[in-house]
Design a protein around this motif. Sequence first.
Motif, PDB file in Angstrom:
ATOM      1  N   ARG A  84     -31.401  54.115  26.008  1.00 47.42           N
ATOM      2  CA  ARG A  84     -30.970  55.522  26.030  1.00 47.42           C
ATOM      3  C   ARG A  84     -29.466  55.626  26.244  1.00 47.42           C
ATOM      4  O   ARG A  84     -28.797  56.438  25.598  1.00 47.42           O
ATOM      5  N   ARG A  85     -28.920  54.786  27.122  1.00 48.36           N
ATOM      6  CA  ARG A  85     -27.475  54.824  27.358  1.00 48.36           C
ATOM      7  C   ARG A  85     -26.708  54.438  26.102  1.00 48.36           C
ATOM      8  O   ARG A  85     -25.681  55.034  25.773  1.00 48.36           O
ATOM      9  N   PHE A  86     -27.215  53.432  25.379  1.00 48.04           N
ATOM     10  CA  PHE A  86     -26.549  53.013  24.151  1.00 48.04           C
ATOM     11  C   PHE A  86     -26.596  54.141  23.120  1.00 48.04           C
ATOM     12  O   PHE A  86     -25.604  54.405  22.432  1.00 48.04           O
ATOM     13  N   LEU A  87     -27.723  54.818  23.025  1.00 48.70           N
ATOM     14  CA  LEU A  87     -27.855  55.945  22.103  1.00 48.70           C
ATOM     15  C   LEU A  87     -26.837  57.029  22.444  1.00 48.70           C
ATOM     16  O   LEU A  87     -26.177  57.587  21.551  1.00 48.70           O
ATOM     17  N   MET A  88     -26.660  57.314  23.716  1.00 52.52           N
ATOM     18  CA  MET A  88     -25.735  58.357  24.149  1.00 52.52           C
ATOM     19  C   MET A  88     -24.275  57.974  23.907  1.00 52.52           C
ATOM     20  O   MET A  88     -23.419  58.845  23.754  1.00 52.52           O
ATOM     21  N   ARG A  89     -23.983  56.671  23.857  1.00 55.54           N
ATOM     22  CA  ARG A  89     -22.607  56.235  23.611  1.00 55.54           C
ATOM     23  C   ARG A  89     -22.288  56.080  22.131  1.00 55.54           C
ATOM     24  O   ARG A  89     -21.122  55.885  21.783  1.00 55.54           O
ATOM     25  N   THR A  90     -23.304  56.122  21.283  1.00 55.09           N
ATOM     26  CA  THR A  90     -23.072  55.796  19.873  1.00 55.09           C
ATOM     27  C   THR A  90     -23.537  56.892  18.923  1.00 55.09           C
ATOM     28  O   THR A  90     -22.735  57.551  18.277  1.00 55.09           O
ATOM     29  N   ASP A  91     -24.846  57.120  18.852  1.00 53.47           N
ATOM     30  CA  ASP A  91     -25.409  58.046  17.871  1.00 53.47           C
ATOM     31  C   ASP A  91     -25.398  59.488  18.355  1.00 53.47           C
ATOM     32  O   ASP A  91     -25.632  60.407  17.576  1.00 53.47           O
ATOM     33  N   TRP A  92     -25.161  59.686  19.653  1.00 54.96           N
ATOM     34  CA  TRP A  92     -25.057  61.017  20.225  1.00 54.96           C
ATOM     35  C   TRP A  92     -23.656  61.226  20.789  1.00 54.96           C
ATOM     36  O   TRP A  92     -22.949  60.275  21.109  1.00 54.96           O
ATOM     37  N   ALA A 109      -4.794  58.376  26.056  1.00 52.76           N
ATOM     38  CA  ALA A 109      -5.592  59.083  25.043  1.00 52.76           C
ATOM     39  C   ALA A 109      -6.205  58.085  24.066  1.00 52.76           C
ATOM     40  O   ALA A 109      -7.392  58.176  23.725  1.00 52.76           O
ATOM     41  N   GLY A 110      -5.414  57.121  23.636  1.00 50.80           N
ATOM     42  CA  GLY A 110      -5.923  56.120  22.700  1.00 50.80           C
ATOM     43  C   GLY A 110      -7.044  55.290  23.288  1.00 50.80           C
ATOM     44  O   GLY A 110      -8.025  54.983  22.610  1.00 50.80           O
ATOM     45  N   ALA A 111      -6.927  54.960  24.577  1.00 49.81           N
ATOM     46  CA  ALA A 111      -7.974  54.173  25.230  1.00 49.81           C
ATOM     47  C   ALA A 111      -9.257  54.983  25.370  1.00 49.81           C
ATOM     48  O   ALA A 111     -10.356  54.437  25.272  1.00 49.81           O
ATOM     49  N   ASN A 112      -9.143  56.291  25.590  1.00 51.51           N
ATOM     50  CA  ASN A 112     -10.329  57.127  25.673  1.00 51.51           C
ATOM     51  C   ASN A 112     -11.122  57.098  24.374  1.00 51.51           C
ATOM     52  O   ASN A 112     -12.349  57.023  24.392  1.00 51.51           O
ATOM     53  N   VAL A 113     -10.431  57.144  23.255  1.00 43.95           N
ATOM     54  CA  VAL A 113     -11.108  57.074  21.958  1.00 43.95           C
ATOM     55  C   VAL A 113     -11.601  55.656  21.696  1.00 43.95           C
ATOM     56  O   VAL A 113     -12.728  55.436  21.239  1.00 43.95           O
ATOM     57  N   GLY A 114     -10.782  54.672  22.025  1.00 44.32           N
ATOM     58  CA  GLY A 114     -11.117  53.283  21.742  1.00 44.32           C
ATOM     59  C   GLY A 114     -12.322  52.766  22.508  1.00 44.32           C
ATOM     60  O   GLY A 114     -13.054  51.901  22.014  1.00 44.32           O
ATOM     61  N   GLU A 115     -12.559  53.292  23.715  1.00 42.32           N
ATOM     62  CA  GLU A 115     -13.711  52.845  24.503  1.00 42.32           C
ATOM     63  C   GLU A 115     -15.025  53.053  23.763  1.00 42.32           C
ATOM     64  O   GLU A 115     -15.920  52.216  23.824  1.00 42.32           O
ATOM     65  N   ARG A 129      -6.760  50.718  17.723  1.00 37.10           N
ATOM     66  CA  ARG A 129      -5.616  51.627  17.923  1.00 37.10           C
ATOM     67  C   ARG A 129      -5.371  52.481  16.683  1.00 37.10           C
ATOM     68  O   ARG A 129      -5.134  53.685  16.787  1.00 37.10           O
ATOM     69  N   ASP A 130      -5.454  51.881  15.507  1.00 33.04           N
ATOM     70  CA  ASP A 130      -5.248  52.642  14.271  1.00 33.04           C
ATOM     71  C   ASP A 130      -6.294  53.747  14.133  1.00 33.04           C
ATOM     72  O   ASP A 130      -5.970  54.871  13.728  1.00 33.04           O
ATOM     73  N   THR A 131      -7.539  53.425  14.472  1.00 32.48           N
ATOM     74  CA  THR A 131      -8.602  54.433  14.382  1.00 32.48           C
ATOM     75  C   THR A 131      -8.376  55.539  15.401  1.00 32.48           C
ATOM     76  O   THR A 131      -8.580  56.727  15.099  1.00 32.48           O
ATOM     77  N   ALA A 132      -7.944  55.169  16.604  1.00 30.28           N
ATOM     78  CA  ALA A 132      -7.661  56.175  17.632  1.00 30.28           C
ATOM     79  C   ALA A 132      -6.538  57.108  17.182  1.00 30.28           C
ATOM     80  O   ALA A 132      -6.639  58.334  17.335  1.00 30.28           O
ATOM     81  N   ASN A 166     -15.832  61.651  21.250  1.00 35.55           N
ATOM     82  CA  ASN A 166     -17.248  61.745  20.910  1.00 35.55           C
ATOM     83  C   ASN A 166     -17.531  61.435  19.452  1.00 35.55           C
ATOM     84  O   ASN A 166     -18.571  60.859  19.124  1.00 35.55           O
ATOM     85  N   LEU A 167     -16.640  61.827  18.564  1.00 36.18           N
ATOM     86  CA  LEU A 167     -16.935  61.735  17.132  1.00 36.18           C
ATOM     87  C   LEU A 167     -16.511  60.417  16.498  1.00 36.18           C
ATOM     88  O   LEU A 167     -16.908  60.131  15.361  1.00 36.18           O
ATOM     89  N   VAL A 168     -15.758  59.600  17.210  1.00 40.62           N
ATOM     90  CA  VAL A 168     -15.210  58.384  16.601  1.00 40.62           C
ATOM     91  C   VAL A 168     -16.297  57.391  16.189  1.00 40.62           C
ATOM     92  O   VAL A 168     -16.104  56.605  15.255  1.00 40.62           O
ATOM     93  N   THR A 169     -17.459  57.433  16.820  1.00 39.48           N
ATOM     94  CA  THR A 169     -18.541  56.504  16.467  1.00 39.48           C
ATOM     95  C   THR A 169     -19.484  57.075  15.407  1.00 39.48           C
ATOM     96  O   THR A 169     -20.560  56.517  15.173  1.00 39.48           O
TER      97      THR A 169
END
Length: 259
Positions: A84-92, A109-115, A129-132, A166-169
Motif C-alpha cells: 500500500r505504501r508503494f502504491l501511494m508513492r507511485t501510482d497514487w 525543490a529539486g530533491a522534493n521532486v526527485g524523491e 535533476r533534469d526531470t525535476a 505528486n505527478l512526477v511518477t
Amino acid sequence: MNAEQPLLKVSNLSRFYGGRIGCLDVSFDLWPGEVLAIVGESGSGKTTLLNCVSSRLQAQAGRVEYRMRDGRLRALSDMGEAERRFLMRTDWGFVHQNPADGLRMTVSAGANVGERLMAVGARNYGQIRDTAVDWLERVEINTDRVDDPPRAFSGGMRQRLQIARNLVTAPRLVFMDEPTGGLDVSVQARLLDLLRGLVSDLGLAVILVTHDLAVARLLSHRMMVMKDGRVIEAGLTDRVLDDPREPYTQLLVSSILQV
C-alpha cells in the motif's frame, strides 16, 4: 487500462469516531480520467471519506478496490502495508491543503521532486535533476529555484511544488484535499488553471474534496454532496449545481455566486 472498467470501486464504506459518524455506507465507482468532487460543509464527512478511500485512515466497514496496472481489481485490505505504501508513492498522489504536509521543507525543490522518482527506481542523478527541472517548469516555477528549499517559496509556489512532486511518477489517481484552500483569490485562479490543464493533459483520475462549489464546477465531471457523513445527492457536476434536487444542496448552491 480498459476505460470501460472502473479504476476504483468503493463499497459501503463507513467510519465512526466513537458515537459520531465520520462517513456512513458510501459507495461509488471512479473511472479512468474522471474527476469526482466531494463537497459539503465543514464536518460533513468529506475529508474522512477521502482519507478512508486513500488508506490514510482505516474504515471500520466496507471495501475499497483499485484496478492495478495489470488490469486486476485488488482490495486494499488484501494488500500488505509495504504494498500500500508503494502504491501511494507511485501510482497514487495526495495533494494536501497545507503544502507543508506534503513536502519535505528542509530539502531543495529539486530533491522534493526527485524523491518520488527514486521511489520507483531512478538512480541517475543527472536524469533525476533534469526531470525535476522539467516538472518545475511545467508547474510554473522558475527553474533557477531548483536548489531553493520550499520554506523560501510563497504559499502558491509551495502548492505547485507539491503538485509536481505528486505527478512526477505519472500516477493514475490523485487525491486532493482542498488544494486551493488558504490561497489568495488571484493565486487560486492561477492554480486552478494549472490543475485543469495538467489533469486533462495527463488523463488523471482525481478525487477532489472542496467546500468551494466554484472549484468543483471548474475541475470536476461528477459530484457527490455530503451531509452528516452521508452522501445525500450525486450526479454530473453541472446537473447537481444547475438543478439541485435535495434541499440541503439547494441551500449550498444558493449561498454562492453562480459562476
